[in-house]
Design an enzyme around this catalytic site. Structure first.
Site, mmCIF file in Angstrom:
data_model
loop_
_atom_site.group_PDB
_atom_site.id
_atom_site.type_symbol
_atom_site.label_atom_id
_atom_site.label_comp_id
_atom_site.label_asym_id
_atom_site.label_seq_id
_atom_site.Cartn_x
_atom_site.Cartn_y
_atom_site.Cartn_z
ATOM 1 N N HIS A 49 0.828 -1.179 -0.018
ATOM 2 C CA HIS A 49 0.054 0.027 -0.069
ATOM 3 C C HIS A 49 0.802 1.234 0.084
ATOM 4 C CE1 HIS A 49 -4.042 -1.670 1.667
ATOM 5 N NE2 HIS A 49 -3.282 -2.765 0.948
ATOM 6 N N PRO A 53 -2.993 -0.544 19.056
ATOM 7 C CA PRO A 53 -3.042 -0.918 17.519
ATOM 8 C C PRO A 53 -3.013 0.112 16.526
ATOM 9 C CG PRO A 53 -4.978 -1.864 18.485
ATOM 10 C CD PRO A 53 -4.336 -1.197 19.524
ATOM 11 N N LYS A 108 1.932 -0.988 15.263
ATOM 12 C CA LYS A 108 3.405 -0.940 15.399
ATOM 13 C C LYS A 108 3.786 -2.465 16.441
ATOM 14 C CE LYS A 108 5.046 2.548 13.873
ATOM 15 N NZ LYS A 108 4.646 2.104 12.343
ATOM 16 N N TYR A 137 -8.537 5.028 8.181
ATOM 17 C CA TYR A 137 -8.969 5.125 9.628
ATOM 18 C C TYR A 137 -9.763 6.557 9.686
ATOM 19 C CZ TYR A 137 -4.394 2.616 10.416
ATOM 20 O OH TYR A 137 -3.438 1.708 10.622
ATOM 21 N N TYR A 144 4.153 5.852 10.300
ATOM 22 C CA TYR A 144 3.494 4.795 10.024
ATOM 23 C C TYR A 144 4.306 3.904 9.145
ATOM 24 C CZ TYR A 144 -0.676 2.322 8.894
ATOM 25 O OH TYR A 144 -1.743 1.355 8.571
HETATM 26 P P1 FAD Z 1 3.472 -12.848 20.736
HETATM 27 O O1 FAD Z 1 2.800 -13.097 19.255
HETATM 28 O O2 FAD Z 1 2.383 -12.844 21.763
HETATM 29 O O3 FAD Z 1 4.155 -14.390 20.908
HETATM 30 C C1 FAD Z 1 4.545 -14.897 22.202
HETATM 31 C C2 FAD Z 1 4.471 -16.304 22.213
HETATM 32 O O4 FAD Z 1 4.829 -16.850 23.611
HETATM 33 C C3 FAD Z 1 3.106 -16.899 22.084
HETATM 34 O O5 FAD Z 1 2.947 -17.872 21.026
HETATM 35 C C4 FAD Z 1 2.498 -17.533 23.606
HETATM 36 O O6 FAD Z 1 1.916 -18.776 23.309
HETATM 37 C C5 FAD Z 1 4.067 -17.970 24.002
HETATM 38 N N1 FAD Z 1 4.228 -17.902 25.412
HETATM 39 C C6 FAD Z 1 3.741 -16.968 26.368
HETATM 40 N N2 FAD Z 1 3.988 -17.638 27.570
HETATM 41 C C7 FAD Z 1 4.656 -18.615 27.224
HETATM 42 C C8 FAD Z 1 5.193 -19.638 28.303
HETATM 43 N N3 FAD Z 1 5.132 -19.527 29.634
HETATM 44 N N4 FAD Z 1 6.041 -20.629 28.013
HETATM 45 C C9 FAD Z 1 6.121 -20.865 26.466
HETATM 46 N N5 FAD Z 1 5.529 -20.035 25.722
HETATM 47 C C10 FAD Z 1 4.965 -18.857 26.068
HETATM 48 N N6 FAD Z 1 -0.450 -5.546 16.751
HETATM 49 C C11 FAD Z 1 -0.910 -4.668 15.531
HETATM 50 O O7 FAD Z 1 0.025 -3.985 14.998
HETATM 51 N N7 FAD Z 1 -2.087 -4.531 15.100
HETATM 52 C C12 FAD Z 1 -3.214 -5.495 15.417
HETATM 53 O O8 FAD Z 1 -4.456 -5.296 14.872
HETATM 54 C C13 FAD Z 1 -3.237 -6.319 16.633
HETATM 55 N N8 FAD Z 1 -3.960 -7.114 17.017
HETATM 56 C C14 FAD Z 1 -3.680 -7.809 18.230
HETATM 57 C C15 FAD Z 1 -4.675 -8.440 18.690
HETATM 58 C C16 FAD Z 1 -4.632 -9.360 19.689
HETATM 59 C C17 FAD Z 1 -5.747 -10.143 20.356
HETATM 60 C C18 FAD Z 1 -3.437 -9.460 20.528
HETATM 61 C C19 FAD Z 1 -3.164 -10.294 21.714
HETATM 62 C C20 FAD Z 1 -2.231 -8.735 19.991
HETATM 63 C C21 FAD Z 1 -2.515 -7.797 18.793
HETATM 64 N N9 FAD Z 1 -1.557 -7.004 18.130
HETATM 65 C C22 FAD Z 1 -1.623 -6.285 17.077
HETATM 66 C C23 FAD Z 1 -0.162 -7.037 18.839
HETATM 67 C C24 FAD Z 1 0.814 -7.973 17.661
HETATM 68 O O9 FAD Z 1 0.109 -8.970 17.424
HETATM 69 C C25 FAD Z 1 1.896 -8.082 18.894
HETATM 70 O O10 FAD Z 1 2.696 -6.929 19.157
HETATM 71 C C26 FAD Z 1 2.743 -9.260 18.080
HETATM 72 O O11 FAD Z 1 2.203 -10.499 18.333
HETATM 73 C C27 FAD Z 1 4.057 -9.568 19.264
HETATM 74 O O12 FAD Z 1 5.022 -10.559 19.101
HETATM 75 P P2 FAD Z 1 5.571 -11.348 20.303
HETATM 76 O O13 FAD Z 1 6.332 -12.398 19.469
HETATM 77 O O14 FAD Z 1 6.425 -10.412 20.997
HETATM 78 O O15 FAD Z 1 4.583 -11.942 21.101
HETATM 79 C C1 DHB Z 2 -4.796 -3.726 10.982
HETATM 80 C C2 DHB Z 2 -4.221 -3.745 12.239
HETATM 81 C C3 DHB Z 2 -4.125 -2.549 12.867
HETATM 82 O O1 DHB Z 2 -3.872 -2.394 14.205
HETATM 83 C C4 DHB Z 2 -3.659 -1.381 11.964
HETATM 84 O O2 DHB Z 2 -3.446 -0.116 12.670
HETATM 85 C C5 DHB Z 2 -4.135 -1.384 10.471
HETATM 86 C C6 DHB Z 2 -4.684 -2.615 10.011
HETATM 87 C C7 DHB Z 2 -5.189 -5.166 10.230
HETATM 88 O O3 DHB Z 2 -5.373 -6.150 11.206
HETATM 89 O O4 DHB Z 2 -5.274 -5.110 9.169
#
Ligand code: FAD
Ligand code: DHB
Length: 392
Positions: free
Chosen positions: A72, A294, A298, A203, A386
């Site tokens: 995009h 979100p 980021k 947005y 962004y």
């Molecule tokens: P995570 O993806 O959370 O991965 C951590 C992993 O560690 C998981 O697989 C978990 O199962 C594992 N874990 C936890 N505890 C233990 C343990 N004790 N032992 C072993 N394994 C363990 N960000 C956006 O930018 N836009 C969005 O729309 C958005 N939507 C989201 C929706 C939800 C429901 C959530 C929870 C987050 C969302 N985020 C979004 C944020 C984004 O998904 C996260 O910032 C990203 O997943 C971070 O990656 P990570 O690897 O740090 O953590």
């Molecule tokens: C999406 C999620 C976000 O948090 C955002 O700012 C833009 C797009 C998405 O899930 O597509």
């Protein structure tokens, strides 16, 4: 069991780190509490910054992303019944974003890691991280059949997300300080079987609250709207959702293309930072150390940026014995984290409806949106943040 870097969590942070270390000849083992199927089915983020895409390509996980991801060049900010385009590409020196779902990123990373000999223990829950202040830290974990195991390592990477256990190995108060902001609203997210309503993400600021129109593929769309974080998806039949979304993006004769909704969920919004992100031989990365609302898209991108810094520091240690980059990890990572916190908070406060907002606040929000869509300098600030800062 023994390895060089013990990684807790097979999210974006843990998997990217493991692959980057592998490419530098450093061995790691990942302990992950969920099953591979569960990880690959969890719907989360969708926007990848340019540097996250570049990183995926660099480590050999970019093939499907390049083929199936949607590049995009702009986003739309919609307010006062009109759409205003922010041209990301022009304002941010040719940088763009790619829409590609987080669980697709995870599928690609898991497949790659396993193909290149990586060790991932799925359904194995880390119970404790011990001895991080010594040269030989260890992770205690329980396997899917209830067996207690010990992973001895040189370093531990806590990539275990917001509710992990890694963070608790940094003593709270004497060493660790947590910074929080809870927002009084959540996001209601849906996936719908429908054609795209717009070529670019929208947005929207509206009296009834924020709405976001995103996409996943030519026949699956992702949308969100601001809601009460304690609301229940059961209160929202499809018809009511479409009516609410349509109201919030109204104007310019714009109509959403609707269809059956096959996934609904509510996520709370919060800002969180844990400082420092390291203690002894324990390093936190991604959501384990911080979360952002979100609105700035980021979360996943910050996780990638953290492990980029961490992989380089670990590889410098193994190549030269120098701990300089490791000692600087928290400072380096936190600089970007706080920039992203600021941007995510700013976008959130500019676009959402706060219950206690006076008429004045609403007018001020509209003036701010007018500024960022009419001043090239202000629009450039939105665009640069962004698409994301370059990786350092
Ligand atoms: P995570 O993806 O959370 O991965 C951590 C992993 O560690 C998981 O697989 C978990 O199962 C594992 N874990 C936890 N505890 C233990 C343990 N004790 N032992 C072993 N394994 C363990 N960000 C956006 O930018 N836009 C969005 O729309 C958005 N939507 C989201 C929706 C939800 C429901 C959530 C929870 C987050 C969302 N985020 C979004 C944020 C984004 O998904 C996260 O910032 C990203 O997943 C971070 O990656 P990570 O690897 O740090 O953590
Ligand atoms: C999406 C999620 C976000 O948090 C955002 O700012 C833009 C797009 C998405 O899930 O597509």
């Amino acid at each position: 069991m023994q390895t060089q870097v013990g990684i807790i969590g097979a999210g974006p942070a843990g998997l990217l780190l493991s692959q980057m270390l592998h490419l530098r000849g450093i061995e790691s083992v990942i302990i992950e509490s969920r099953s591979r199927d569960a990880i690959e089915a969890t719907i989360r983020a969708g926007v990848l910054e340019q540097s996250t895409v570049d990183l995926m390509v660099e480590i050999g996980a970019g093939e499907r992303l390049k083929r199936e991801g949607f590049v995009h060049h702009g986003i739309e900010l919609r307010f006062g019944g009109r759409g205003h385009r922010i041209n990301l590409h022009d304002l941010a020196n040719g940088r763009t974003i790619t829409v590609y779902a987080q669980h697709e990123v995870l599928k690609d990373l898991i497949a790659l890691r396993l193909r290149t000999g990586g060790v991932i223990h799925f359904e194995a829950k880390a119970d404790a991280v011990e001895d991080v202040a010594t040269g030989a830290p260890q992770i205690r974990f329980t396997t899917s059949n209830g067996q207690k195991q010990l992973l001895r390592c040189d370093f531990v990477a806590g990539c275990d997300g917001s509710y992990g256990i890694g963070r608790s190995a940094i003593p709270e108060g004497s060493v660790r300080h947590d910074y929080f902001r809870i927002y009084p609203f959540g996001w209601f997210g849906i996936l719908a079987k429908a054609p795209p309503s717009s070529d670019e993400l929208i947005y929207a600021h509206h009296d009834r609250g924020f709405a976001l129109v995103s996409t996943r593929s030519p026949d699956v769309q992702r949308m969100y709207f601001q809601c009460d974080p304690n609301d229940s998806v059961d209160n929202w039949p499809d018809e009511r959702i479409w009516e609410e979304l349509q109201t919030r993006v109204e104007g310019d004769k714009f109509r959403l293309k609707t269809g059956p909704i096959f996934q609904k969920g509510i996520i709370p919004l919060r800002s969180f930072v844990c400082e420092p992100m390291q203690h002894g031989r324990l390093f936190l990365a991604g959501d384990a150390a911080h979360s952002v609302p979100p609105t700035g898209a980021k979360g996943l991108n910050l996780a990638a940026a953290d492990v980029h810094v961490l992989a380089r520091a670990l590889s410098s240690f193994y190549a030269t014995g120098s701990t300089d980059l490791l000692a600087d990890y928290s400072r380096m990572a936190l600089r970007r984290v706080w920039r992203a916190q600021h941007f995510s908070w700013w976008m959130t406060s500019m676009l959402h409806r706060f219950h206690d907002a006076a008429e004045f606040d609403l007018k001020r929000q509209l003036a701010e949106l007018d500024l960022v869509t009419s001043s090239r300098a202000a629009a450039t600030t939105v665009a640069e943040n962004y698409v994301g800062l370059p990786l350092t």
